[in-house]
Design a protein around this motif. Structure first.
Motif, PDB file in Angstrom:
ATOM      1  N   HIS A 197      28.050 -70.332  15.603  1.00  0.00           N
ATOM      2  CA  HIS A 197      27.736 -69.967  14.011  1.00  0.00           C
ATOM      3  C   HIS A 197      26.698 -70.666  13.404  1.00  0.00           C
ATOM      4  O   HIS A 197      25.798 -69.901  12.767  1.00  0.00           O
ATOM      5  N   HIS A 236      22.990 -69.217  11.819  1.00  0.00           N
ATOM      6  CA  HIS A 236      22.458 -69.495  10.625  1.00  0.00           C
ATOM      7  C   HIS A 236      20.783 -69.768  10.830  1.00  0.00           C
ATOM      8  O   HIS A 236      20.154 -69.427  10.063  1.00  0.00           O
ATOM      9  N   ASP A 288      27.425 -67.138   5.010  1.00  0.00           N
ATOM     10  CA  ASP A 288      27.812 -66.329   6.234  1.00  0.00           C
ATOM     11  C   ASP A 288      27.580 -64.959   6.201  1.00  0.00           C
ATOM     12  O   ASP A 288      27.923 -64.426   5.050  1.00  0.00           O
TER      13      ASP A 288
HETATM   14 ZN    ZN Z   1      28.114 -70.814   7.893  1.00  0.00          ZN
END
Ligand code: ZN
Ligand code: KG4
Length: 350
Positions: free
Chosen positions: A111, A115, A305
């Motif tokens: 994740h 980013h 996100d």
């Molecule tokens: Zn995040």
């Protein structure tokens, strides 16, 4: 290569299609904010169930928006961690099942790598190497980035992450979840100079952060300034928000400049939810311009996100031939510097 990206690590369902030749073709994001608001924070079981409800309709919608069918896909990337176990499993299961049915490679993506690479989706992407400031709800890290997968941790928070500090302070001020962006909006209307918050850990060398003391400072301010009511008057609330935000931003700016000096680099990437903060962007731009350095960030919707960053990061690794075995990979705790450069895997893995 046409890659589907799926993000379900926390409270946002994100789906996107990225093409290595044509760029981002379509993306969609569904936020569960309303679902969790009455509990004041993310309820993991509710998050998982809602991802289950949303993932397939969103998949159909994004493919239609990109004007493609599943048969056009060359690979699928999903967030494999860090995040909530149940939520990760939903995206991982959907991606793995679809990949198996289509006979195409599937890859679990980190994740935070997503980013970190999100600014690559913009018109003026940063060149390697650069320093990255990752500031989200769970992470505050300074990372030296030599290339995709070549990450060296320079420093991180020893307690609360920057986003967490925003959220917890917002809670003290009785702001609704999600507090961070609300606090930031109120800060715009407050007087920065009225309260001088500390700039934690800036008076000593090093690239570590500590934000938990700012909560205590805020709690004491509330105690001191509250009237008959539980909370201080509106102007005082706005001024507390402004003072708090300035302290976090100044601290981040000081450490970013230090990291650039230490690594002799000229480029800074900021990524993660807090990189959407306007004051942080402005102050970094001002500070770095004086030193001939540049700051890069993604558009607002790709700071928090989203599926686009996962499609992009996954595409870079899938292009190198990386893929998972036929297993759903879900790793709630996963240090970023455990990643390696994209590398070929045995071709009979799926
Ligand atoms: Zn995040
Ligand atoms: O990257 P993200 O969407 O999720 C995680 O991976 O954690 O980041 C969410 C965090 C939350 O703590 C939220 O309060 C914070 O980013 N955030 C902000 C702003 N927008 C989101 N913090 C300060 N200012 C903002 N404008």
């Amino acid at each position: 290569m046409l890659v589907l990206g799926v993000e379900t690590s926390c409270d946002e369902t994100g789906v996107a299609v990225y093409d290595s030749d044509r760029g981002l073709l379509a993306h969609n994001l569904y936020s569960q904010v309303k679902l969790h608001a009455e509990y004041g924070g993310v309820v993991p079981e509710l998050a998982s169930r809602d991802h289950v409800r949303k993932i397939l309709p969103m998949l159909d919608q994004v493919l239609a928006a990109a004007d493609i069918g599943t048969a056009d896909l060359d690979g699928i990337a999903y967030t494999a961690g860090p995040g909530l176990m149940g939520a990760l499993m939903v995206g991982g299961a959907a991606a793995t099942a679809l990949g198996y049915a289509l006979g195409i490679p599937v890859l679990g993506v980190h994740h935070m790598e997503g980013h970190l690479l999100a600014p690559m989706l913009e018109d003026n992407p940063p060149a390697f190497p650069f320093v990255a400031l990752l500031v989200s709800g769970g992470h505050t890290q300074l990372v030296s980035v030599a290339a995709i997968g070549e990450y060296e941790l320079l420093g991180e928070s020893i307690d609360d992450a920057a986003g967490e500090a925003f959220d917890k302070t917002a809670k003290l001020l009785d702001l609704d979840y999600p507090g961070g962006p609300r606090l930031a909006a109120m800060a715009e209307r407050g007087t920065i100079e009225r309260f001088s918050f500390p700039r934690p850990m800036t008076d000593r060398p090093g690239l570590e952060f500590s934000f938990s003391g700012l909560k205590t400072f805020t709690r004491n301010l509330i105690e001191k300034h509250r009237g008959d009511d539980v909370l201080p008057d509106e102007q005082t609330m706005l001024d507390i928000c402004a003072g708090f935000q300035e302290a976090v931003v100044d601290t981040l700016v000081i450490k970013c400049r230090r990291a650039l000096q230490q690594t002799a680099m000229q480029r800074l990437v900021i990524a993660g939810g807090v990189s959407a903060n306007t004051r942080l962007r402005t102050k970094l731009e001002e500070a770095l311009a004086k030193e001939g350095a540049e700051v890069y960030y993604a558009r607002h919707e790709f700071c928090t996100d989203n599926g686009a960053m996962i499609a992009y990061a996954g595409c870079q690794r899938l292009l190198a031939g990386e893929k998972n075995e036929l297993v759903i990979s879900a790793t709630p705790r996963w240090p970023l510097d455990q990643l390696t450069q994209p590398q070929s895997q045995p071709q009979d893995a799926i």
